[in-house]
Every structure is written in structure tokens, then in C-alpha cells.
Design a protein around this motif. Sequence first.
Motif, mmCIF file in Angstrom:
data_model
loop_
_atom_site.group_PDB
_atom_site.id
_atom_site.type_symbol
_atom_site.label_atom_id
_atom_site.label_comp_id
_atom_site.label_asym_id
_atom_site.label_seq_id
_atom_site.Cartn_x
_atom_site.Cartn_y
_atom_site.Cartn_z
ATOM 1 N N VAL A 58 0.846 -1.205 0.000
ATOM 2 C CA VAL A 58 0.000 0.000 0.000
ATOM 3 C C VAL A 58 0.876 1.248 0.000
ATOM 4 O O VAL A 58 0.602 2.219 -0.721
ATOM 5 N N PHE A 59 1.940 1.234 0.791
ATOM 6 C CA PHE A 59 2.826 2.394 0.853
ATOM 7 C C PHE A 59 3.641 2.518 -0.434
ATOM 8 O O PHE A 59 3.816 3.620 -0.964
ATOM 9 N N GLN A 60 4.131 1.406 -0.945
ATOM 10 C CA GLN A 60 4.887 1.448 -2.192
ATOM 11 C C GLN A 60 4.019 1.970 -3.341
ATOM 12 O O GLN A 60 4.481 2.753 -4.183
ATOM 13 N N ALA A 61 2.748 1.601 -3.337
ATOM 14 C CA ALA A 61 1.831 2.096 -4.373
ATOM 15 C C ALA A 61 1.646 3.606 -4.253
ATOM 16 O O ALA A 61 1.561 4.316 -5.262
ATOM 17 N N MET A 62 1.580 4.088 -3.037
ATOM 18 C CA MET A 62 1.437 5.533 -2.843
ATOM 19 C C MET A 62 2.640 6.272 -3.430
ATOM 20 O O MET A 62 2.493 7.320 -4.073
ATOM 21 N N LEU A 63 3.840 5.720 -3.235
ATOM 22 C CA LEU A 63 5.037 6.367 -3.747
ATOM 23 C C LEU A 63 5.080 6.366 -5.268
ATOM 24 O O LEU A 63 5.674 7.269 -5.880
ATOM 25 N N LEU A 64 4.469 5.376 -5.881
ATOM 26 C CA LEU A 64 4.486 5.259 -7.345
ATOM 27 C C LEU A 64 3.234 5.828 -8.006
ATOM 28 O O LEU A 64 3.079 5.745 -9.216
ATOM 29 N N ASP A 65 2.358 6.415 -7.208
ATOM 30 C CA ASP A 65 1.075 6.880 -7.735
ATOM 31 C C ASP A 65 1.255 7.857 -8.890
ATOM 32 O O ASP A 65 0.578 7.783 -9.914
ATOM 33 N N PRO B 186 4.408 10.258 -11.082
ATOM 34 C CA PRO B 186 3.715 10.213 -12.381
ATOM 35 C C PRO B 186 3.499 8.776 -12.860
ATOM 36 O O PRO B 186 4.370 7.922 -12.672
ATOM 37 N N LYS B 187 2.367 8.525 -13.482
ATOM 38 C CA LYS B 187 1.988 7.164 -13.857
ATOM 39 C C LYS B 187 2.930 6.549 -14.891
ATOM 40 O O LYS B 187 3.120 5.325 -14.921
ATOM 41 N N GLU B 188 3.514 7.376 -15.752
ATOM 42 C CA GLU B 188 4.360 6.828 -16.818
ATOM 43 C C GLU B 188 5.620 6.145 -16.291
ATOM 44 O O GLU B 188 6.269 5.377 -17.014
ATOM 45 N N HIS B 189 5.989 6.396 -15.039
ATOM 46 C CA HIS B 189 7.192 5.781 -14.473
ATOM 47 C C HIS B 189 6.901 4.486 -13.726
ATOM 48 O O HIS B 189 7.826 3.828 -13.265
ATOM 49 N N ARG B 190 5.638 4.136 -13.622
ATOM 50 C CA ARG B 190 5.275 3.002 -12.771
ATOM 51 C C ARG B 190 5.923 1.695 -13.183
ATOM 52 O O ARG B 190 6.563 1.008 -12.376
ATOM 53 N N GLU B 191 5.748 1.316 -14.455
ATOM 54 C CA GLU B 191 6.157 -0.023 -14.881
ATOM 55 C C GLU B 191 7.645 -0.245 -14.723
ATOM 56 O O GLU B 191 8.091 -1.318 -14.322
ATOM 57 N N GLY B 192 8.427 0.799 -15.034
ATOM 58 C CA GLY B 192 9.870 0.665 -14.901
ATOM 59 C C GLY B 192 10.278 0.372 -13.472
ATOM 60 O O GLY B 192 11.154 -0.461 -13.218
ATOM 61 N N TRP B 193 9.621 1.007 -12.528
ATOM 62 C CA TRP B 193 9.947 0.788 -11.126
ATOM 63 C C TRP B 193 9.371 -0.523 -10.602
ATOM 64 O O TRP B 193 10.003 -1.194 -9.776
ATOM 65 N N LEU B 194 8.206 -0.894 -11.065
ATOM 66 C CA LEU B 194 7.581 -2.129 -10.564
ATOM 67 C C LEU B 194 8.460 -3.355 -10.811
ATOM 68 O O LEU B 194 8.453 -4.299 -10.025
ATOM 69 N N LYS B 195 9.212 -3.332 -11.889
ATOM 70 C CA LYS B 195 10.081 -4.457 -12.201
ATOM 71 C C LYS B 195 11.204 -4.612 -11.175
ATOM 72 O O LYS B 195 11.776 -5.688 -11.031
ATOM 73 N N LYS B 196 11.509 -3.517 -10.455
ATOM 74 C CA LYS B 196 12.629 -3.533 -9.510
ATOM 75 C C LYS B 196 12.201 -3.825 -8.073
ATOM 76 O O LYS B 196 13.044 -4.089 -7.220
ATOM 77 N N LEU B 197 10.903 -3.730 -7.794
ATOM 78 C CA LEU B 197 10.454 -3.730 -6.411
ATOM 79 C C LEU B 197 9.930 -5.084 -5.950
ATOM 80 O O LEU B 197 9.299 -5.818 -6.729
ATOM 81 N N ALA B 198 10.164 -5.383 -4.679
ATOM 82 C CA ALA B 198 9.619 -6.601 -4.077
ATOM 83 C C ALA B 198 8.105 -6.459 -3.949
ATOM 84 O O ALA B 198 7.591 -5.373 -3.666
ATOM 85 N N GLY B 199 7.393 -7.574 -4.144
ATOM 86 C CA GLY B 199 5.935 -7.536 -4.035
ATOM 87 C C GLY B 199 5.278 -6.751 -5.149
ATOM 88 O O GLY B 199 4.239 -6.101 -4.936
ATOM 89 N N SER B 200 5.850 -6.801 -6.341
ATOM 90 C CA SER B 200 5.375 -5.958 -7.444
ATOM 91 C C SER B 200 3.924 -6.247 -7.818
ATOM 92 O O SER B 200 3.175 -5.326 -8.160
ATOM 93 N N GLU B 201 3.508 -7.503 -7.760
ATOM 94 C CA GLU B 201 2.116 -7.813 -8.131
ATOM 95 C C GLU B 201 1.139 -7.218 -7.128
ATOM 96 O O GLU B 201 0.083 -6.685 -7.494
ATOM 97 N N ALA B 202 1.494 -7.278 -5.849
ATOM 98 C CA ALA B 202 0.631 -6.680 -4.835
ATOM 99 C C ALA B 202 0.610 -5.152 -4.986
ATOM 100 O O ALA B 202 -0.437 -4.506 -4.822
ATOM 101 N N ILE B 203 1.756 -4.584 -5.320
ATOM 102 C CA ILE B 203 1.815 -3.129 -5.526
ATOM 103 C C ILE B 203 0.947 -2.742 -6.719
ATOM 104 O O ILE B 203 0.191 -1.754 -6.671
ATOM 105 N N ARG C 3 -4.071 -0.155 -8.848
ATOM 106 C CA ARG C 3 -5.380 -0.168 -9.517
ATOM 107 C C ARG C 3 -6.463 0.358 -8.581
ATOM 108 O O ARG C 3 -7.355 1.104 -8.989
ATOM 109 N N TRP C 4 -6.366 -0.008 -7.289
ATOM 110 C CA TRP C 4 -7.339 0.519 -6.321
ATOM 111 C C TRP C 4 -7.194 2.037 -6.180
ATOM 112 O O TRP C 4 -8.190 2.760 -6.073
#
Length: 757
Positions: free
Chosen positions: A56-63, A65-82, A87-88
Amino acid sequence: MRNLLAKSADRGLLFLEEHTLHVVQAIEAFAKAYSFDQELAIKGAILHDLGKGHPVFQAMLLDKPKEHREGWLKKLAGSEAIRKELRWRDLDKVPTHRHEYSSLAFLPLFPKKEWPALIEMVVAHHKSIVGDKSGRGLLDLLEEEAGDPSMILETHLNYYEEWAPAAIEVASTFGLPKIEISEEEASDALKYAIDYVESMPNDWSPHRGLLMTADHFASGFQNETTKKTLKLFKVPDTKPYEQRTKSERAYLYPLSQVKVDVAKKHTLVTAPTGAGKTDFLVRRCKGRIFYTLPFQASINAMYKRFKDDFPEEDIRRVHAASKVSLETEPAGKRIAEEASEDVDMQHHPGASIKVMTPHQLSALVFGTPGHESIALDVRGQDVILDEVHTFSDKAQRMVLEIVQRLIVLECSVHIGTATLPTALAHRLLTILGGSDSVYQVELDEHILEDFDRHVIYKSHEGSPIDRAGMDSIIDLAIAEGERILIVANQVKRAQEIYESLRQKHSNIPIVLIHSRYRRKDRAKLEKEVIELQDPSFGTQAAIAVATQVVEVSLDISYDRMITEAAPLDALIQRFGRVNRKRKPKSERKLRPIHVLAPSEKPREVLPYDIEVVKRSYEVLPDGDVFKEKMTQSLLDEVYPESAPIPTSNDYQFIEGDHCRMKKLEHRPRGVIIEALGIEGQCCVLASEVEEYRYARHDKKPLYEIPVPGNFNRYNKLAIEQSGSYPLILPDERYKFDEKDRRGLIAEKQVSPNAQIL
């Protein structure tokens, strides 16, 4: 492995281990300075933000700009949960989550005997545990769930298996054992923390203050943290002040000849302006110094003085607009980067000398955010309270309560004043422990005779001075090429006087100063008021029109004053802005002070009590020298007994030995505004709303115009939903250009009681 974030994009997308390292570096320095167990403090720093690994906190940090999300999600633990939480968030469905509470799941990394201290450091390092304005304090959330912690546990341990190993990995980089903590163990640890917080006694928590201090400092300086801590907690070297006592001109300042090495913890010195009170009080200090003054202009002047006297020391100032004045000063000896550093550092602890208003210490009385951090910073140090008599009855109560808290915190308190009624002096002496604990200093009458500098006039050409008489006096003074200081008690009247003089004397410099300006404009005006009276300005006459902002510690020395009647202590402070500079006896010259007769209408005398103003006016001489040696007897005639001061109220979180607040609790800052009736609102110009909205938090004050809390009752304005939530003022209601510098123009009459500054 860097796979968890700690900061959002606008804070640099810092990794969790990076931010944790910065906090460890900061807390190590602070724990040493404050005599904490450094090893335990470091453990608190490691633990405090592990809960940021929660999706939940990691998602807040990536909220954004949206265009940077995917690049960062590949690097982060728990990416599917993030990704699921993102989406929520896109659907505006955001769960109530506090990373502090998720951090407590990792208490099993530490010996259980250390858990209480670690909980105090971590659980409330952002929010009060109860009554938080966001409603997200731990006990607030528990109350929402009717005392059932199951929802808190579920929310803060959600996705545990996906992100907890990464958090434990971060902790292990700081030497903690890389052990597996089951979800059941994590749940038990969080329940332990909830139970501990529920049973919290009424008190204050030094451990909370320590962690908050380190976290704020590290967040501000990041990779510069260690470097910035190296200059902290240095006791100032006061040798320059000692050396001045041996200078050729030292005899002009009688307090320079008074010994300071007296074995009494506290000080009370009463002496006229120019007697050397500041130097004397500083020489009495043994530790770091907190120097308090009532008004912004006073603080700016004292800050500059200390910077000149101690060029190598860590000198800071704190007041509502202190960032602004630094922005407008020429670099001088300091390059722009150093000025910027001062702005960033000023609110942090550890200064050698910090110049501030007592309101910055009021958290010690009211228990507002950061009160624990302030208590740690001031504990055992030297606090100078200058001109305490200038405060309203309510504010005097606050100052007396601050003194009581400072005593409990083992501070040395040094009080200096030019005007202190005997009854108030007795109250302060009692609080400080009486003559056994307080070094009392007053000047002998024969010395005071050397401080006679003013001739007081209450009449002109045989009649009490009114506005017509004032105009005649001004004409005569202009013909003599004098610098004239005119002081009004209310902003509206100061503006009227300024406008009238501007129209009549367009050929001479005229400046107006009061508090109803944008912060950046106010700083420029302070500078102009100082420049206007400088001998290097030339022989041309000049006029400064002001309210009480010039009354205390502004280092100016005009040739003549015209002032509205006011309480005697306030008048004496005003007199000190004329003929202020000490000179040898052969060069001294008496200067005129003209006092207007007080109105018979109480409303026109506000913010002062009409009976006090009338008594003050009556005791003044007319056409004769104001004798400094008579000051105390005149004050006691005006104030035969100390004005009634409100008794303790529920806003004060400590009264005597009784604490009214739970550990880890704080109250909103608004209680200070409500309790003291001080200004709690500001305006921004309509044309600057967009700039204000997107300005950095430390730049927003540049745009703000202070107004009283009741301003919108008389001026119905829209409210900007950002920053300090200022009222939006139409541009035509604010005048600040080369021709007209009246500042804010009130559409309707605001209560004069709120206009004194």
C-alpha cells in the motif's frame, strides 16, 4: 539489494536502505548529544520505516507520475501486490494504512526488553497516538473498530509473505540477524505494541522526540546528513563579548563592567536600552543559547548582530517569516549556498545560538507537534528571555509557564528587560527559586542619569498634541533635516498617516511598516527602516511610519519621535528607537519625543486598556527630560499590582507535576492560536494563487500576508485549498509599488485588537 522505496518522486524516489542509513547517521549524533543509549537509538532508526515496504505504501510512492510506474515495478519486491494497490488507487479506493504500524511487525528482530523503547520511537513518529487531526493515530483507529485490533492487524500485515522478506533484508544490511519472522509472530508483535500504547501513562516521551528529530533531519539533508551533523551542538565561544568589556568604549555600557561569574543558575537584569544587556546575558551563558524576543523585526536584527559577532558559529533564527528575510538579504560575506543552508537548517536542533520568539517554545506548554524534540534540544541549555513584559496577559501566562517548564528541564533562564513592573518581577523570581537562585542586577541611580536621552512633549503651542499639532511638528522637523519616527497603535491609522504624509511631502523619503504585508515585502521594509536612519543616508529629512513592529530590539536611532499614547512600558520601548546610540557625555544631545493625547473612546485606544493608557500619559513629563532613574517608580505607579493573568487551562498539558496528555500524544497547533488569541490566518493575492499552490513548502511563506483569525468575518473571501489554506485576496486590496506601499487594505474595519502588529 535495493528493492523497496522510502520516498516519492518529488523527494527523489529514495530507496529504503538509503533513507534508513541517513536516519542512522543522524540518530547516532543526536543520541550522543542527548546522552541516550546509542546502540538502542540506532535500532530504532533501523526499525522505524521498515513498514514502508508494505505494498500500500509502495503504491502511494508510485502513484504519480503514472508513466514511471512499470519501470519501477520491475525492480520492487511484491510488485504484483503493488500493482493491485495501484489499480485501487486509480479508483480512489485507498485503505487506511500507516507504515509506522507495519514497522512494528519486525520487533522480533530485537530483544524483547528493548521493545517498549523501540515502540515509543516508532509508533508515533508522524502521528499522535490519539486525537490526531487525520484520525489515523493508533488509538483513533482502534476506537473506530470498537477496541478490536483485528482490522488493524489485517490491514497492516496484508501481503506479508510478499514484502516482509525484503524489509528483513534491509534490516540485515545494518547488522541485524537475517531471521525469518512468521506472520503469526509479526501479528503478536503488533498486538504487543497496541497493548503497550493502550496502557500508556500520562507523560512525555524522550524516545519519541529523539527519533522524530533524527528522521526530520535525515529527510531534509539525505546524503549530506553526516556532514551537517558535524557542526551541531557546539557551545558558542563568547570571548568576543568578553574582549569588548576591555575596549576603549566599554565604559559607555555599564553592564560590561558588572561581573558575570556569580554562582547562581538564573539571571534577572533590569537596565535601559544601550546599557549592554545582550552582551551581559550572553556572557552569563555556559551552554548553547536560545534567545527569545517578541517580534519578527527584533529577531531579524538580533540574528544579524549575532552573525556579525560570531561569524564562525552556527547561528539560526526561527519565526513565521524567517525564511523570507534570508531570501532578500544580499549575500555579503556569505555565498548564496550558505544562505540556503541556513534556511534549511534553522528549524533543526543543535544550533549554537537560536534566535526565536517564545511561541517557538510554546509547544513545551501546550504539547503541540514536536514538543518532545524541542524539550530535548533545550534541556540543560541557556535560555534568554528578552523584554517579557511586552506580551499580553494571556501571552504572559504562557511565558511564565514556559519558564516553569524550562526549570524542570534544568535550563538556566536569563531575563533581561528595560521595563519590568515590580509585581511581575516578583512572580518571575518566585518561579526561578528566589534570590538564592537568581542573580539580580540593576544599575545605580548615578549611572542611570547618564541614560537620560529624551525630552517628552505632551503639548504643542500650548495645546495637547492632536493630528493638526503633529503636522506642525513634522513640518518643523523636516525643515531641520531630521529623521522622524511616527508610531501608531493600529495598522489602519498607520496607513492613514502614511498616506497623508505621502501626499503632502512627496519630495522626501517616507516608509511605512506594519505586519499586513507579504512576507517578502515586510523584509524589504525592515531593511529600508534601518537604512533610512543611518547617518550615511545623508542630510535629507526622512520619515518612517510604523506600528509596534519597531518597538523592541530593532537597532535604529531616529532623531525625533511622534507617538500615540500607549502603556508606559510600551512607550519606553518606543523611546529607545530615538537617540539610541551610546556616545561620550560631551557628544550627547537630548532628542524630542511627542506623545499624542489619548482618545476618550476605548475602541480607539485598543489594543490597550484605556485606563492604563491614561495613567501612563499622566505620569509623563511635559517639556522636561524623561529621567531614567524614575522609570521603576513610574512603572509601579502605572501598574500598582500585576495585571490579572489567566489561570492554567486545559490547553496546558503539564501543570506542576501533573501531565494531562498521554505519552506519544500531541495536540494540534491550533490550540496555541485559540488559547492566546494570536493570528491564525493569512491571505495570498488572487494573481499569485497558482504560484503559491505549486511552490515548495519553504517558499510558500513568501506569498503569505498575515491577518487575524477573525479577518474573514468582515471580509468574505474564498479559501485556497493548499499550503496554509490562505484566504484569496483580490489584488486591488493590496498596495505595494513605488508610489503606494500601504500593504493590505481592509474592506471593513477588522477588530483593532487584532491589528497591533
